[in-house]
Design a protein around this motif. Structure first.
Motif, PDB file in Angstrom:
ATOM      1  N   ASP A   1     -22.104 -30.835  44.642  1.00  0.00           N
ATOM      2  CA  ASP A   1     -20.891 -31.182  45.379  1.00  0.00           C
ATOM      3  C   ASP A   1     -21.137 -31.033  46.866  1.00  0.00           C
ATOM      4  O   ASP A   1     -21.770 -30.072  47.320  1.00  0.00           O
ATOM      5  CB  ASP A   1     -19.730 -30.274  44.968  1.00  0.00           C
ATOM      6  CG  ASP A   1     -19.273 -30.526  43.544  1.00  0.00           C
ATOM      7  OD1 ASP A   1     -19.419 -31.663  43.053  1.00  0.00           O
ATOM      8  OD2 ASP A   1     -18.771 -29.575  42.914  1.00  0.00           O
ATOM      9  N   GLU A   2     -20.648 -31.998  47.623  1.00  0.00           N
ATOM     10  CA  GLU A   2     -20.713 -31.960  49.076  1.00  0.00           C
ATOM     11  C   GLU A   2     -19.348 -32.434  49.556  1.00  0.00           C
ATOM     12  O   GLU A   2     -19.143 -33.622  49.829  1.00  0.00           O
ATOM     13  CB  GLU A   2     -21.841 -32.869  49.556  1.00  0.00           C
ATOM     14  CG  GLU A   2     -22.102 -32.810  51.024  1.00  0.00           C
ATOM     15  CD  GLU A   2     -23.300 -31.937  51.398  1.00  0.00           C
ATOM     16  OE1 GLU A   2     -23.479 -31.783  52.610  1.00  0.00           O
ATOM     17  OE2 GLU A   2     -24.017 -31.428  50.536  1.00  0.00           O
ATOM     18  N   GLY A   3     -18.374 -31.510  49.563  1.00  0.00           N
ATOM     19  CA  GLY A   3     -16.987 -31.883  49.832  1.00  0.00           C
ATOM     20  C   GLY A   3     -16.496 -32.783  48.704  1.00  0.00           C
ATOM     21  O   GLY A   3     -16.623 -32.447  47.534  1.00  0.00           O
ATOM     22  N   GLU A   4     -15.960 -33.959  49.060  1.00  0.00           N
ATOM     23  CA  GLU A   4     -15.503 -34.935  48.065  1.00  0.00           C
ATOM     24  C   GLU A   4     -16.656 -35.803  47.560  1.00  0.00           C
ATOM     25  O   GLU A   4     -16.480 -36.616  46.661  1.00  0.00           O
ATOM     26  CB  GLU A   4     -14.433 -35.840  48.687  1.00  0.00           C
ATOM     27  CG  GLU A   4     -13.184 -35.111  49.149  1.00  0.00           C
ATOM     28  CD  GLU A   4     -12.344 -34.642  47.972  1.00  0.00           C
ATOM     29  OE1 GLU A   4     -12.135 -35.421  47.029  1.00  0.00           O
ATOM     30  OE2 GLU A   4     -11.903 -33.475  48.004  1.00  0.00           O
ATOM     31  N   ALA A   5     -17.812 -35.642  48.158  1.00  0.00           N
ATOM     32  CA  ALA A   5     -18.979 -36.465  47.842  1.00  0.00           C
ATOM     33  C   ALA A   5     -19.986 -35.680  47.000  1.00  0.00           C
ATOM     34  O   ALA A   5     -19.744 -34.547  46.602  1.00  0.00           O
ATOM     35  CB  ALA A   5     -19.627 -36.942  49.144  1.00  0.00           C
ATOM     36  N   THR A   6     -21.134 -36.327  46.756  1.00  0.00           N
ATOM     37  CA  THR A   6     -22.207 -35.706  45.974  1.00  0.00           C
ATOM     38  C   THR A   6     -23.513 -35.816  46.738  1.00  0.00           C
ATOM     39  O   THR A   6     -23.844 -36.888  47.254  1.00  0.00           O
ATOM     40  CB  THR A   6     -22.372 -36.429  44.615  1.00  0.00           C
ATOM     41  OG1 THR A   6     -21.138 -36.342  43.896  1.00  0.00           O
ATOM     42  CG2 THR A   6     -23.493 -35.825  43.788  1.00  0.00           C
ATOM     43  N   ARG A   7     -24.232 -34.709  46.833  1.00  0.00           N
ATOM     44  CA  ARG A   7     -25.597 -34.757  47.358  1.00  0.00           C
ATOM     45  C   ARG A   7     -26.510 -34.973  46.154  1.00  0.00           C
ATOM     46  O   ARG A   7     -26.523 -34.172  45.220  1.00  0.00           O
ATOM     47  CB  ARG A   7     -25.995 -33.486  48.086  1.00  0.00           C
ATOM     48  CG  ARG A   7     -27.507 -33.527  48.476  1.00  0.00           C
ATOM     49  CD  ARG A   7     -27.922 -32.429  49.407  1.00  0.00           C
ATOM     50  NE  ARG A   7     -27.315 -32.549  50.719  1.00  0.00           N
ATOM     51  CZ  ARG A   7     -27.709 -33.392  51.679  1.00  0.00           C
ATOM     52  NH1 ARG A   7     -28.717 -34.219  51.465  1.00  0.00           N
ATOM     53  NH2 ARG A   7     -27.089 -33.405  52.836  1.00  0.00           N
ATOM     54  N   PHE A   8     -27.264 -36.071  46.194  1.00  0.00           N
ATOM     55  CA  PHE A   8     -28.217 -36.404  45.140  1.00  0.00           C
ATOM     56  C   PHE A   8     -29.619 -36.274  45.716  1.00  0.00           C
ATOM     57  O   PHE A   8     -29.909 -36.806  46.786  1.00  0.00           O
ATOM     58  CB  PHE A   8     -27.970 -37.841  44.654  1.00  0.00           C
ATOM     59  CG  PHE A   8     -28.951 -38.311  43.614  1.00  0.00           C
ATOM     60  CD1 PHE A   8     -28.966 -37.734  42.354  1.00  0.00           C
ATOM     61  CD2 PHE A   8     -29.842 -39.315  43.898  1.00  0.00           C
ATOM     62  CE1 PHE A   8     -29.863 -38.166  41.385  1.00  0.00           C
ATOM     63  CE2 PHE A   8     -30.739 -39.766  42.935  1.00  0.00           C
ATOM     64  CZ  PHE A   8     -30.756 -39.186  41.673  1.00  0.00           C
ATOM     65  N   THR A   9     -30.466 -35.544  45.007  1.00  0.00           N
ATOM     66  CA  THR A   9     -31.840 -35.338  45.460  1.00  0.00           C
ATOM     67  C   THR A   9     -32.787 -35.648  44.312  1.00  0.00           C
ATOM     68  O   THR A   9     -32.566 -35.208  43.185  1.00  0.00           O
ATOM     69  CB  THR A   9     -32.054 -33.891  45.941  1.00  0.00           C
ATOM     70  OG1 THR A   9     -31.100 -33.597  46.971  1.00  0.00           O
ATOM     71  CG2 THR A   9     -33.463 -33.679  46.477  1.00  0.00           C
ATOM     72  N   ALA A  10     -33.829 -36.411  44.621  1.00  0.00           N
ATOM     73  CA  ALA A  10     -34.878 -36.737  43.654  1.00  0.00           C
ATOM     74  C   ALA A  10     -36.197 -36.228  44.223  1.00  0.00           C
ATOM     75  O   ALA A  10     -36.590 -36.603  45.331  1.00  0.00           O
ATOM     76  CB  ALA A  10     -34.941 -38.243  43.421  1.00  0.00           C
ATOM     77  N   THR A  11     -36.853 -35.363  43.463  1.00  0.00           N
ATOM     78  CA  THR A  11     -38.085 -34.724  43.919  1.00  0.00           C
ATOM     79  C   THR A  11     -39.212 -35.015  42.945  1.00  0.00           C
ATOM     80  O   THR A  11     -39.031 -34.901  41.730  1.00  0.00           O
ATOM     81  CB  THR A  11     -37.884 -33.195  44.030  1.00  0.00           C
ATOM     82  OG1 THR A  11     -36.812 -32.938  44.938  1.00  0.00           O
ATOM     83  CG2 THR A  11     -39.147 -32.495  44.505  1.00  0.00           C
ATOM     84  N   ALA A  12     -40.364 -35.361  43.487  1.00  0.00           N
ATOM     85  CA  ALA A  12     -41.587 -35.515  42.704  1.00  0.00           C
ATOM     86  C   ALA A  12     -42.496 -34.348  43.069  1.00  0.00           C
ATOM     87  O   ALA A  12     -42.939 -34.235  44.213  1.00  0.00           O
ATOM     88  CB  ALA A  12     -42.272 -36.841  43.015  1.00  0.00           C
ATOM     89  N   ARG A  13     -42.728 -33.471  42.107  1.00  0.00           N
ATOM     90  CA  ARG A  13     -43.585 -32.307  42.323  1.00  0.00           C
ATOM     91  C   ARG A  13     -44.938 -32.601  41.676  1.00  0.00           C
ATOM     92  O   ARG A  13     -45.007 -32.892  40.488  1.00  0.00           O
ATOM     93  CB  ARG A  13     -42.936 -31.065  41.713  1.00  0.00           C
ATOM     94  CG  ARG A  13     -43.650 -29.776  42.057  1.00  0.00           C
ATOM     95  CD  ARG A  13     -42.870 -28.567  41.580  1.00  0.00           C
ATOM     96  NE  ARG A  13     -41.690 -28.377  42.417  1.00  0.00           N
ATOM     97  CZ  ARG A  13     -40.696 -27.537  42.102  1.00  0.00           C
ATOM     98  NH1 ARG A  13     -40.737 -26.841  40.984  1.00  0.00           N
ATOM     99  NH2 ARG A  13     -39.668 -27.414  42.911  1.00  0.00           N
ATOM    100  N   HIS A  14     -45.992 -32.516  42.467  1.00  0.00           N
ATOM    101  CA  HIS A  14     -47.333 -32.864  42.026  1.00  0.00           C
ATOM    102  C   HIS A  14     -48.177 -31.610  41.774  1.00  0.00           C
ATOM    103  O   HIS A  14     -47.925 -30.571  42.367  1.00  0.00           O
ATOM    104  CB  HIS A  14     -48.016 -33.750  43.075  1.00  0.00           C
ATOM    105  CG  HIS A  14     -47.223 -34.973  43.381  1.00  0.00           C
ATOM    106  ND1 HIS A  14     -46.196 -34.970  44.293  1.00  0.00           N
ATOM    107  CD2 HIS A  14     -47.274 -36.224  42.878  1.00  0.00           C
ATOM    108  CE1 HIS A  14     -45.657 -36.180  44.346  1.00  0.00           C
ATOM    109  NE2 HIS A  14     -46.290 -36.962  43.487  1.00  0.00           N
TER     110      HIS A  14
END
Length: 153
Positions: free
Chosen positions: A106-119
């Motif tokens: 949650d980021e206020g009324e919005a959404t923080r979306f994170t995509a991570t590639a761990r090598h």
């Protein structure tokens, strides 16, 4: 190795609630998970720890990837999904490339979306960068954001 040492990541703020983003992530994956004009076909998405994740991508000139085969390691609906290609279904070891971590916050009324590639190492990270992590994952992120915001109306 410290967390982040061999990571590549993209993140954005989406003007949509987390529940909407989760629904787009789970139900509309073929629409966002590879950069256009490429297209994806979901072979199987067994969204549970140990479940199979298999996706094949097709290019506009007949190119094909994979299939990209792996398993889900962690699934917390609406919050976090972790997959790896270190194993095929049934915990069959295979040559690993990445562990992918998808988070929704949650980021206020919005959404923080994170995509991570761990090598596993610096060489694999450099290879992924050379393959076009950016702009590929940037475009994937933009496609995902647009679908979520459209779905939120």
């Amino acid at each position: 190795m410290s967390e982040g040492a061999h990571e590549l990541s993209v993140s954005c703020i989406i003007a949509a609630p987390r529940a909407t983003c989760w629904a787009v992530w789970t139900d509309r994956k073929v629409e966002w998970c590879c950069p256009k004009p490429w297209r994806a076909e979901i072979i199987e998405e067994d969204l549970r720890p140990g479940g199979r994740s298999a996706v094949q991508m097709f290019g506009p000139d007949g190119e094909e990837t994979g299939p990209m085969e792996g398993v889900f390691l962690e699934v917390v609906p609406g919050e976090r999904v972790v997959t790896t290609d270190a194993y095929a279904a049934g915990w069959v070891p295979q040559t690993p490339f990445i562990t992918a971590i998808w988070t929704f916050a949650d980021e206020g009324e919005a959404t923080r979306f994170t995509a991570t590639a761990r090598h596993w190492d610096a060489e694999a990270k450099a290879r992924h960068e050379a393959m076009g992590f950016h702009p590929g994952w940037d475009q994937m992120m933009a496609q995902f954001k647009a679908l979520c915001e459209d779905a939120a109306g």
